[in-house]
Design a protein around this motif. Structure first.
Motif, short mmCIF file in Angstrom:
data_model
loop_
_atom_site.label_atom_id
_atom_site.label_comp_id
_atom_site.label_asym_id
_atom_site.label_seq_id
_atom_site.Cartn_x
_atom_site.Cartn_y
_atom_site.Cartn_z
N GLU A 252 2.53 -8.34 15.64
CA GLU A 252 3.95 -8.37 15.54
C GLU A 252 4.60 -7.04 15.31
O GLU A 252 3.75 -6.04 14.50
CB GLU A 252 4.07 -9.50 14.28
CG GLU A 252 4.04 -10.88 14.46
CD GLU A 252 2.48 -11.25 14.58
OE1 GLU A 252 1.56 -10.27 14.40
OE2 GLU A 252 2.20 -12.31 14.59
N GLN A 254 6.58 -5.71 12.81
CA GLN A 254 6.43 -5.10 11.49
C GLN A 254 4.91 -4.89 11.01
O GLN A 254 4.95 -3.80 10.60
CB GLN A 254 7.03 -6.46 10.62
CG GLN A 254 6.23 -7.53 10.30
CD GLN A 254 6.46 -8.70 11.35
OE1 GLN A 254 6.83 -8.47 12.20
NE2 GLN A 254 6.18 -9.98 11.03
N ARG A 258 3.62 -0.93 10.53
CA ARG A 258 2.74 -0.45 9.27
C ARG A 258 1.60 0.13 9.66
O ARG A 258 1.22 1.07 9.09
CB ARG A 258 2.65 -1.86 8.49
CG ARG A 258 2.15 -1.58 7.00
CD ARG A 258 2.74 -2.72 6.20
NE ARG A 258 3.88 -3.10 6.10
CZ ARG A 258 4.60 -4.35 6.27
NH1 ARG A 258 3.69 -5.26 6.52
NH2 ARG A 258 5.82 -4.54 5.99
#
Length: 356
Positions: A252, A254, A258
Motif C-alpha cells: 500500500e 503509505q 515509509r
C-alpha cells in the motif's frame, strides 16, 4: 479438552497427516476423538524421527487430546465392534483409498444404516470420483496437478519443495473440518447425516484463489516471478549482511512510502506504485543492495517501530519465542504420556469462552 464441540464424538480411522490433523483440530475444540489404530499396520508418524524421549514428536502432536483403541479391521469381531461404536458417535473420519472401508464391511452405506445421523468424512488425494480416484500421491503431487507449483518459486530454478505440507494441511485437514462442521449444522436442521468427500487436490486447486481467478476468468496464466505476490514485484524476501532474510510486503502507498523513507530511498517512492515491470525490478535491485548492508538484528531494530509491513524471516524456534506468538498462546505444554511435559504448537482458533 474443553471447547464448543464437547457434544461431538468422532471415530478416527485416519493415519499420517491430513486426517489426524483434522481430528486434532476437532479435539482441540472439545470433540471426543477415538482413534482406531491397526495393530498390524504401524502409522508412519509413530516411528518418524525426531523423538522426544521414546515418542515421535509428530505422533504425539497429532494424537493429542485423543483416546486410542486397537482393532484389526480384517477381523469380524473388530468390524462388529465398529458397528457397535458408531451407534453412539456423530462423525467418522477415514483416509483410505475409495472402496477400502466398503470392502472391510464398514463403509458409509453400512454405517449410515446403523446411524442415519452419522457424518462420514473421507479424505483422499483425488476424491471419490474421477480417473485418479485410486491413484497414489503425496503433497508435492497434489500441488503439482492443482497448478499451485507452476507459479511458485523462481523463474530460473522452478517450484520449491515446500517446508510445510500445504495440500495435506491447508487443503485436506482444514477443508475436512469445514465440511464436517457444515454437515453438523445441516444435521441440526434436518436430523440427517451426510457424506463429506474431501480431495486434497481439489482443495489445493481452490487455494489458487486470486491467481486462479485471473486465469480462469481473465485468461492470464501466472508464471513464477511475474505477478504482484509471487516475486514479480518488490514484494519479496531480501538477504541481509549475515545471510538471514527480511520480508518486505509494503504494497500500500503509505507503507511503501515509509519503507523508502526509512531506507533512504525517498526518490524511489513512485517506483513502488508503478505497474511497469522494469520499475519494479529497479526498486527491487535497490532494496537488495540496501538490505544487504545490515544484519537481520539491525533491520529488526530499525523497523521495530515502523508500521511498514517489514518483518524478519524467523526460524520455528525463534517464532516460538516471538512476543506476539507467546501472547497468543501458540506454544503450549502437553503431557507426553510418561509424566514429562512436551512443548507443542497451540491451536490457532481462539474462543471467548473455554467451553460451550
Amino acid at each position: 479438552m474443553a471447547g464448543p464441540l464437547t457434544s461431538l464424538k468422532v471415530l478416527d480411522f485416519s493415519t499420517l497427516l491430513p486426517g489426524p490433523y483434522a481430528t486434532m483440530m476437532l479435539a482441540d475444540m472439545g470433540a471426543e476423538v477415538l482413534r482406531i489404530e491397526a495393530p498390524e499396520r504401524v502409522d508412519l508418524t509413530k516411528v518418524m524421527p525426531p523423538f522426544d524421549g521414546k515418542i515421535s514428536t509428530a505422533f504425539s502432536y497429532l494424537t493429542r487430546g485423543k483416546e486410542t483403541l486397537q482393532l484389526n479391521l480384517k477381523q469380524t469381531e473388530a468390524v462388529e465392534k465398529v458397528k457397535e461404536l458408531v451407534r453412539d458417535y456423530d462423525i467418522v473420519v477415514e483416509q483410505f483409498r475409495p472402496g477400502v472401508m466398503d470392502r472391510l464391511g464398514i463403509g458409509y452405506d453400512t454405517l449410515k444404516a446403523i446411524n442415519p445421523q452419522l457424518i462420514y468424512c473421507a479424505i483422499t488425494g483425488y476424491g471419490q470420483t474421477g480417473p485418479y480416484r485410486n491413484r497414489a500421491g503425496h503433497d508435492i503431487n497434489y500441488l503439482s496437478l492443482a497448478g499451485v507449483s507452476s507459479h511458485c518459486g523462481r523463474a530460473d530454478s522452478g517450484p520449491p519443495p515446500m517446508g510445510i505440507q500445504v495440500a495435506d494441511v491447508a487443503g485436506g485437514s482444514h477443508h475436512a473440518v469445514m465440511g464436517i462442521l457444515a454437515a453438523v449444522i445441516e444435521r441440526q436442521q434436518t436430523g440427517e447425516g451426510q457424506f463429506v468427500d474431501i480431495s486434497m487436490t481439489d482443495a489445493a486447486f481452490a487455494l489458487n484463489a486470486m491467481s486462479g481467478a485471473a486465469c480462469l476468468a481473465g485468461g492470464q496464466e501466472q508464471a513464477p516471478e511475474t505477478a504482484l505476490l509471487n516475486g514479480g514485484s518488490f514484494y519479496d524476501y531480501y538477504r541481509t549482511r549475515d545471510n538471514r532474510w527480511l520480508s518486505i510486503g509494503s504494497l500500500e502507498p503509505q507503507f511503501s512510502a515509509r519503507l523508502c523513507e526509512t531506507l533512504g530511498l525517498s526518490e524511489m517512492k513512485s517506483l513502488a506504485l508503478s505497474q511497469n515491470p522494469e520499475d519494479q525490478q529497479t526498486l527491487k535491485a535497490a532494496l537488495k543492495e540496501k538490505v544487504s548492508e545490515k544484519t537481520l538484528a539491525e533491520w529488526q531494530e530499525i523497523f521495530a517501530d515502523q508500521d511498514a509491513c517489514v518483518e524478519p524471516v524467523l526460524t520455528i524456534s525463534e517464532a516460538a519465542e516471538h512476543p506476539q506468538l507467546k501472547a497468543r498462546g501458540m506454544v503450549i505444554e502437553v503431557d507426553r504420556g510418561d509424566g514429562a511435559q512436551q512443548r507443542q504448537l497451540g491451536s490457532p482458533i481462539k474462543f471467548e469462552k473455554a467451553s460451550s
